[in-house]
Design a protein around this motif. Structure first.
Motif, mmCIF file in Angstrom:
data_model
loop_
_atom_site.group_PDB
_atom_site.id
_atom_site.type_symbol
_atom_site.label_atom_id
_atom_site.label_comp_id
_atom_site.label_asym_id
_atom_site.label_seq_id
_atom_site.Cartn_x
_atom_site.Cartn_y
_atom_site.Cartn_z
ATOM 1 N N GLU A 174 43.650 50.662 50.211
ATOM 2 C CA GLU A 174 42.915 51.026 49.004
ATOM 3 C C GLU A 174 43.267 52.437 48.540
ATOM 4 O OE1 GLU A 174 38.285 51.222 47.337
ATOM 5 O OE2 GLU A 174 38.684 50.909 49.473
ATOM 6 N N GLY A 175 43.461 53.351 49.485
ATOM 7 C CA GLY A 175 43.748 54.738 49.131
ATOM 8 C C GLY A 175 45.062 54.923 48.394
ATOM 9 N N LEU A 176 45.969 53.936 48.479
ATOM 10 C CA LEU A 176 47.244 54.018 47.759
ATOM 11 C C LEU A 176 47.079 53.692 46.276
ATOM 12 C CD1 LEU A 176 49.611 52.334 50.374
ATOM 13 C CD2 LEU A 176 49.205 54.773 50.004
ATOM 14 N N GLN A 177 45.878 53.255 45.902
ATOM 15 C CA GLN A 177 45.541 52.936 44.513
ATOM 16 C C GLN A 177 46.579 52.023 43.851
ATOM 17 O OE1 GLN A 177 44.184 56.274 42.159
ATOM 18 N NE2 GLN A 177 43.069 57.168 43.865
ATOM 19 N N PRO A 178 46.743 50.821 44.400
ATOM 20 C CA PRO A 178 47.668 49.863 43.776
ATOM 21 C C PRO A 178 47.183 49.459 42.394
ATOM 22 C CG PRO A 178 46.260 48.764 45.373
ATOM 23 C CD PRO A 178 46.016 50.245 45.537
ATOM 24 N N LYS A 179 48.091 48.959 41.572
ATOM 25 C CA LYS A 179 47.710 48.499 40.231
ATOM 26 C C LYS A 179 46.718 47.340 40.330
ATOM 27 C CE LYS A 179 50.652 48.483 36.815
ATOM 28 N NZ LYS A 179 51.845 48.253 35.957
ATOM 29 N N PHE A 180 46.911 46.478 41.316
ATOM 30 C CA PHE A 180 45.977 45.390 41.572
ATOM 31 C C PHE A 180 46.261 44.802 42.943
ATOM 32 C CE2 PHE A 180 49.629 43.421 39.419
ATOM 33 C CZ PHE A 180 49.903 42.324 40.221
ATOM 34 N N VAL A 181 45.341 44.010 43.439
ATOM 35 C CA VAL A 181 45.552 43.248 44.669
ATOM 36 C C VAL A 181 45.246 41.790 44.355
ATOM 37 C CG1 VAL A 181 45.091 45.165 46.230
ATOM 38 C CG2 VAL A 181 43.207 43.690 45.532
ATOM 39 N N SER A 182 46.137 40.898 44.743
ATOM 40 C CA SER A 182 45.935 39.479 44.477
ATOM 41 C C SER A 182 45.524 38.756 45.752
ATOM 42 C CB SER A 182 47.198 38.855 43.885
ATOM 43 O OG SER A 182 48.239 38.819 44.844
ATOM 44 N N VAL A 183 44.815 37.652 45.575
ATOM 45 C CA VAL A 183 44.361 36.836 46.703
ATOM 46 C C VAL A 183 44.798 35.403 46.441
ATOM 47 C CG1 VAL A 183 42.390 36.056 48.077
ATOM 48 C CG2 VAL A 183 42.367 38.343 47.048
ATOM 49 N N THR A 184 45.524 34.816 47.388
ATOM 50 C CA THR A 184 46.104 33.493 47.190
ATOM 51 C C THR A 184 45.044 32.405 47.273
ATOM 52 O OG1 THR A 184 46.615 33.130 49.524
ATOM 53 C CG2 THR A 184 48.255 34.311 48.216
ATOM 54 N N TYR A 185 45.448 31.220 46.847
ATOM 55 C CA TYR A 185 44.536 30.083 46.776
ATOM 56 C C TYR A 185 44.689 29.129 47.947
ATOM 57 C CZ TYR A 185 41.293 28.025 43.364
ATOM 58 O OH TYR A 185 40.188 27.621 42.684
ATOM 59 N N GLY A 186 45.852 29.089 48.547
ATOM 60 C CA GLY A 186 46.084 28.158 49.643
ATOM 61 C C GLY A 186 46.595 26.824 49.137
ATOM 62 N N ALA A 187 47.285 26.103 50.010
ATOM 63 C CA ALA A 187 47.860 24.817 49.625
ATOM 64 C C ALA A 187 46.764 23.829 49.249
ATOM 65 C CB ALA A 187 48.695 24.255 50.779
ATOM 66 N N ASN A 188 46.981 23.114 48.132
ATOM 67 C CA ASN A 188 46.066 22.062 47.672
ATOM 68 C C ASN A 188 44.640 22.569 47.495
ATOM 69 O OD1 ASN A 188 48.322 20.358 48.073
ATOM 70 N ND2 ASN A 188 47.732 20.048 50.199
ATOM 71 N N ASN A 189 44.506 23.816 47.050
ATOM 72 C CA ASN A 189 43.178 24.398 46.804
ATOM 73 C C ASN A 189 42.327 24.492 48.075
ATOM 74 O OD1 ASN A 189 43.745 24.622 44.087
ATOM 75 N ND2 ASN A 189 42.824 22.668 43.572
ATOM 76 N N SER A 190 42.967 24.509 49.239
ATOM 77 C CA SER A 190 42.220 24.421 50.487
ATOM 78 C C SER A 190 41.372 25.655 50.783
ATOM 79 C CB SER A 190 43.194 24.181 51.649
ATOM 80 O OG SER A 190 44.144 25.232 51.726
ATOM 81 N N THR A 191 41.626 26.758 50.102
ATOM 82 C CA THR A 191 40.864 27.985 50.373
ATOM 83 C C THR A 191 40.077 28.448 49.158
ATOM 84 O OG1 THR A 191 42.706 29.423 49.746
ATOM 85 C CG2 THR A 191 42.623 28.715 52.041
ATOM 86 N N PRO A 233 40.775 43.314 41.669
ATOM 87 C CA PRO A 233 41.126 42.049 42.323
ATOM 88 C C PRO A 233 41.673 41.039 41.313
ATOM 89 C CG PRO A 233 38.765 42.128 41.957
ATOM 90 C CD PRO A 233 39.322 43.431 41.433
ATOM 91 N N VAL A 234 42.700 40.322 41.741
ATOM 92 C CA VAL A 234 43.336 39.321 40.880
ATOM 93 C C VAL A 234 43.426 38.008 41.660
ATOM 94 C CG1 VAL A 234 45.436 38.706 39.625
ATOM 95 C CG2 VAL A 234 44.665 41.090 39.679
ATOM 96 N N PRO A 235 42.620 37.023 41.301
ATOM 97 C CA PRO A 235 42.679 35.755 42.023
ATOM 98 C C PRO A 235 43.877 34.918 41.606
ATOM 99 C CG PRO A 235 41.067 35.619 40.256
ATOM 100 C CD PRO A 235 41.571 37.039 40.270
ATOM 101 N N HIS A 236 44.453 34.216 42.572
ATOM 102 C CA HIS A 236 45.381 33.144 42.239
ATOM 103 C C HIS A 236 44.552 31.939 41.811
ATOM 104 C CE1 HIS A 236 49.188 34.500 44.613
ATOM 105 N NE2 HIS A 236 48.482 35.550 44.231
ATOM 106 N N LEU A 237 45.071 31.174 40.873
ATOM 107 C CA LEU A 237 44.420 29.940 40.460
ATOM 108 C C LEU A 237 45.488 28.871 40.300
ATOM 109 C CD1 LEU A 237 41.768 28.562 39.643
ATOM 110 C CD2 LEU A 237 42.188 29.305 37.288
ATOM 111 N N THR A 238 45.266 27.717 40.912
ATOM 112 C CA THR A 238 46.213 26.606 40.809
ATOM 113 C C THR A 238 45.528 25.425 40.143
ATOM 114 O OG1 THR A 238 45.652 25.662 42.971
ATOM 115 C CG2 THR A 238 47.352 27.376 42.927
ATOM 116 N N CYS A 239 46.338 24.536 39.584
ATOM 117 C CA CYS A 239 45.775 23.397 38.860
ATOM 118 C C CYS A 239 45.941 22.079 39.597
ATOM 119 C CB CYS A 239 46.370 23.312 37.455
ATOM 120 S SG CYS A 239 48.159 23.431 37.356
ATOM 121 N N ILE A 240 46.534 22.096 40.788
ATOM 122 C CA ILE A 240 46.629 20.881 41.584
ATOM 123 C C ILE A 240 45.273 20.620 42.238
ATOM 124 C CG2 ILE A 240 47.680 19.836 43.625
ATOM 125 C CD1 ILE A 240 49.515 19.910 41.233
#
Length: 305
Positions: free
Chosen positions: A49-66, A85-92
């Motif tokens: 966090e202290g590096l102050q990234p532009k954003f952090v993304s969080v993956t969704y996992g295969a087949n929406n499993s997470t 925070p930037v969520p991943h979003l999938t349509c499968i």
């Protein structure tokens, strides 16, 4: 575009201080599946966090499993850290109605940026998906004016019939409203640079952010690269040879390779880099620090784990 030996040496020997303040970073995490991994994740988030990234993304996992875990982590980052925070979003595996509800809930909670992906198909499926990333970009834009990142594949998506088809698909996603593309990881910098040139020639003018993967587990990399159409150069095989039981040396090599990648790409005008952290902070932190991305003081915020 190519580099002769003298140019390569000049680039790699440039003073790392030349990059200070010129490199922007973002980080990717994935939802943990155990209490121990959950603790590791939040320790990593706090460290980076202290590096102050532009954003952090969080993956969704295969087949929406997470799905639910992704939502929970995004909300926690949003409420308990200074990060974007930037969520991943999938349509499968999700209906359009479900996707609209998810997008609207994100917008209402203050999320303004989403990584839009098709997602992995279920194993042994014979049916074609009824939605792709292009459709998801259009759906998100119909809900609200999201900033949208999409995926790019310098070595071609494994399911694409050819590179031109893959490039046309990326242009369609950008034309539909994508703000940037984040690349699959790669190890040959010329591969990325040629791909960037082809994108520009095709009228794709958004930023193609290179995905950087520090490799600490070479056997795992070989397995994953075979599924993702990523080339592992022979020089990497030589570097990691005989190091199966030597994690310290593997980490040193991983850091060196990643730093050299960023240095060469920065020389070519790239300023933003997306790091696949695998939920571990130490190596990513060391690489970023070496590249001049320095920690800045933050108001302390406690994160319950």
């Amino acid at each position: 575009m190519g580099f002769n030996h003298a140019q390569q040496v000049e680039i790699l020997n440039q003073n790392l201080n030349d990059l200070e303040g010129k490199v922007n970073v973002s980080f990717e995490f994935f939802p943990p599946n155990s209490p121990e991994m959950e603790q590791t994740l939040w320790q990593s988030i706090q460290r980076l966090e202290g590096l102050q990234p532009k954003f952090v993304s969080v993956t969704y996992g295969a087949n929406n499993s997470t799905r639910e875990r992704t939502h929970r982590i995004i909300n926690k980052i949003q409420n308990e850290t200074s990060l974007t925070p930037v969520p991943h979003l999938t349509c499968i595996g999700a209906s359009q109605e479900e996707l609209v509800d998810i997008a609207q809930n994100y917008w209402d909670s203050g999320i303004r940026h989403i990584v839009a992906l098709r997602g992995d198909l279920p194993e042994q499926t014979q049916t074609q998906p009824n939605m792709y990333a292009l459709d998801l970009v259009k759906l998100l834009k119909s809900v609200a004016d999201f900033e949208i990142s999409v995926a790019a594949y310098p070595e071609v998506h494994p399911e694409a019939p050819n590179s031109q088809f893959d490039l046309i698909n990326l242009k369609r996603k950008v034309d539909a409203g994508a703000s940037r593309a984040i690349s699959q990881f790669f190890f040959d910098t010329e591969t990325y640079l040629r791909y960037r040139d082809r994108c520009l020639a095709s009228g794709i003018e958004v930023e193609i952010v290179p995905g950087i993967l520090p490799v600490t587990n070479f056997k795992q990399l070989l397995k994953f690269s075979s599924m993702t159409n990523v080339t592992v150069p022979q020089w990497m095989h030589r570097l990691y040879q005989g190091l199966d039981d030597d994690p310290m040396t593997r980490n040193l090599i991983a850091a060196n390779v990643a730093i050299e990648q960023v240095k060469v790409l920065a020389k070519e005008g790239v300023r933003d880099f997306h790091f696949y952290t695998l939920n571990r902070s130490d190596l990513t932190y060391a690489i970023c620090h070496s590249l001049g991305v320095r920690e800045r003081s933050l108001v302390p915020q406690a994160i319950a784990v």
